[in-house]
Design a protein around this motif. Structure first.
Motif, PDB file in Angstrom:
ATOM      1  N   SER A 251       0.854  -1.186   0.000  1.00 25.42           N
ATOM      2  CA  SER A 251       0.000   0.000   0.000  1.00 25.42           C
ATOM      3  C   SER A 251       0.889   1.234   0.000  1.00 25.42           C
ATOM      4  N   GLU A 259      -8.049   5.007  -4.114  1.00 27.10           N
ATOM      5  CA  GLU A 259      -7.090   4.253  -4.918  1.00 27.10           C
ATOM      6  C   GLU A 259      -6.380   3.180  -4.089  1.00 27.10           C
ATOM      7  N   ARG A 260      -6.099   3.476  -2.832  1.00 29.61           N
ATOM      8  CA  ARG A 260      -5.469   2.483  -1.962  1.00 29.61           C
ATOM      9  C   ARG A 260      -6.369   1.260  -1.814  1.00 29.61           C
ATOM     10  N   ASN A 263      -6.334  -0.747  -5.016  1.00 33.26           N
ATOM     11  CA  ASN A 263      -5.085  -1.505  -5.102  1.00 33.26           C
ATOM     12  C   ASN A 263      -5.101  -2.719  -4.182  1.00 33.26           C
ATOM     13  N   GLY A 267      -4.857  -6.896  -5.187  1.00 38.13           N
ATOM     14  CA  GLY A 267      -3.553  -7.418  -4.788  1.00 38.13           C
ATOM     15  C   GLY A 267      -3.540  -8.887  -4.458  1.00 38.13           C
TER      16      GLY A 267
END
Length: 506
Positions: A251, A259-260, A263, A267
């Motif tokens: 992160s 956006e984090r 992601n 992942g």
């Protein structure tokens, strides 16, 4: 007529209880657009002394300090107003915020949590925080309790159909106005789904609490104590990231909150999750347990499952059920030995999109060890009732994980050291034979990787039955060891003892 709108009578009672936790927020100061003034919004308690609303309602500690939460700001049946209870906010005790969502979908999650003086939830209740993604489906009807335009509390129910959603937001048709921002969005079971905020594309929109939980977890891993405290309020599992959530996933704190989260959800190639579960009689009576087991598998979203007291037939049926009824990805299945469904064995099931599992053979010498019967060793003083050391065959698998940037192979040995009153000596011998087998194979370049030996040992580490494993360089990870944050620490019952290699045996 049309869709079925019949609901049990408790539906009204539960809605009324949820309504009490919702409040009006009167705010003043410099808003998120850097303009001075006063405004109002909605909010609700998620714990006796913690309030949730939008960032654009409470955008800073300074604003929160000057704001008030008004509970029971609502009408009585005769149209008169209830006696209002007003509470100060305490951002000095807890304050966590994520900025507004920008037009391009970037930015934060438009959420703020803040402490409230006096723990009003003791009297007004609170809305439990759920981490599940699968609490809302397309065409579901949602319910929103709110203070539109700062008016007395109102409720939009039933005619609020979900139109579209992704991992971060849900969009719906609903009656709301300015001032409804920060209201809880709930499904038809009054479970919390999302945090309402301004409309997008002519549809109302809420930020999913599963996404908010992911953002809190990421901040908690970065050392934010308020985020850690808030994340601890959530129950359940986010099916999209699995039982272990964002743990182990990269992160970038500088990237916006939305956006984090995106992601983190993408992942899956950064970790591998494995679980071992004694389902109890998942061989003969698997039909009755099939869907409950499938729901656990979906919710926990692990890459590899080891099932104890199962059969090949039952596990294959489970994989088909997951693919047809839950539309999961394709699963692979292997059994530890050839056996009828009447016999309890161990089986392995894995997600083919993230993992490859290959059955391997033990060396001939090790095979002879595993077939040993304790009654062959009279000179050791073992009781005749001990019988076979391995009543359930300890199969050997190579697991190849599709993880970025790491050695992706390890050896997996599922075990079930069958529980019997006289089984302690047999378990001790089994542990010794397993430790010697690992040492024997570790001499081979093809097996000098990590090892995981686990399942149902039917003994605690404190019993001493597994000492041969723990003394051979294996690291013990058990359900009793709360200090080790691993997959074994909070897993379903049945994992009583297991061991994991931390480095190759030399």
């Amino acid at each position: 007529m049309g869709s079925d709108d019949l609901r049990p009578a408790w539906w009204l009672e539960e809605g009324a209880a949820r309504s009490r936790a919702v409040c009006k927020i009167d705010a003043t100061g410099v808003d998120y657009k850097a303009q001075s003034g006063s405004w109002s919004g909605s909010g609700f308690l998620v714990a006796p002394g913690i309030l949730c609303t939008n960032h654009h309602v409470l955008n800073s500690k300074e604003v929160a300090l000057r704001s008030r939460a008004l509970f029971d700001f609502a009408a009585l049946p005769d149209g008169s107003a209830r006696a209002v209870s007003t509470f100060r906010l305490r951002p000095d005790l807890l304050f966590w915020t994520s900025t507004v969502v920008e037009a391009d979908g970037k930015g934060g999650l438009d959420v703020t949590f803040v402490a409230v003086e006096g723990d009003p939830g003791i009297d007004f209740g609170y809305v439990p925080l759920l981490r599940q993604s699968f609490v809302v489906y397309d065409k579901d009807k949602l319910n929103i309790i709110q203070h539109p335009n700062g008016r007395l509390k109102e409720v939009a129910i039933r005619n609020n159909e979900v139109k579209r959603q992704n991992t971060q937001v849900v969009q719906y048709e609903s009656d709301t106005e300015a001032g409804s921002s920060g209201a809880p969005v709930m499904n038809d079971a009054w479970e919390l789904v999302a945090l309402h905020h301004p409309a997008k594309d002519k549809l109302n929109e809420g930020i999913k609490f599963s996404a908010i939980a992911a953002a809190l977890e990421l901040d908690a891993q970065g050392g934010n104590p308020d985020a850690a405290r808030l994340f601890g309020l959530f129950t359940g599992t986010d099916e999209l990231v699995g039982f272990f959530g964002t743990l182990g996933r990269a992160s970038t704190p500088a990237v916006g909150g939305m956006e984090r989260v995106v992601n983190a959800y993408s992942g899956e190639d950064q970790d591998l999750d494995i679980g071992l579960w004694n389902i109890e009689w998942f061989n003969k009576r698997w039909q009755d347990k099939l869907d409950p087991v499938a729901r656990v598998v979906v919710e926990m979203n692990l890459d590899v499952w080891v099932f104890v007291e199962s059969s090949l037939e039952a596990t294959q049926a489970l994989s088909r059920h997951l693919e047809s009824q839950y539309r999961t990805k394709e699963w692979g299945v292997l059994a530890s030995q050839d056996a009828s469904s009447e016999q309890q064995i161990t089986t392995v099931m894995w997600n083919k999109s993230t993992v490859d599992v290959i059955a391997k053979s033990w060396p001939e010498k090790v095979e002879r060890w595993f077939q040993v019967d304790s009654r062959q060793f009279d000179e050791l003083g073992l009781e005749a009732v001990q019988g076979r050391v391995f009543d359930r065959y300890p199969a050997l698998y190579e697991v190849k994980a599709k993880i970025r940037g790491v050695d992706n192979r390890f050896n997996l040995v599922p075990i079930h050291l069958k529980a019997m009153a006289e089984g302690s000596l047999r378990r001790q011998m089994a542990a010794r034979l397993l430790s010697e087998a690992v040492a024997e194979l570790a001499k081979d370049a093809g097996f000098d990787t990590d090892w995981i030996i686990g399942g149902d040992a039917n003994a605690t580490l404190a019993s001493g039955d597994l000492d041969a494993l723990t003394e051979s360089g294996l690291t013990a990870l058990t359900a009793k060891d709360a200090a080790i944050a691993t997959l074994w620490s909070t897993f379903p019952t049945g994992v009583s003892g297991c061991a994991s290699r931390t480095e190759p045996i030399i």
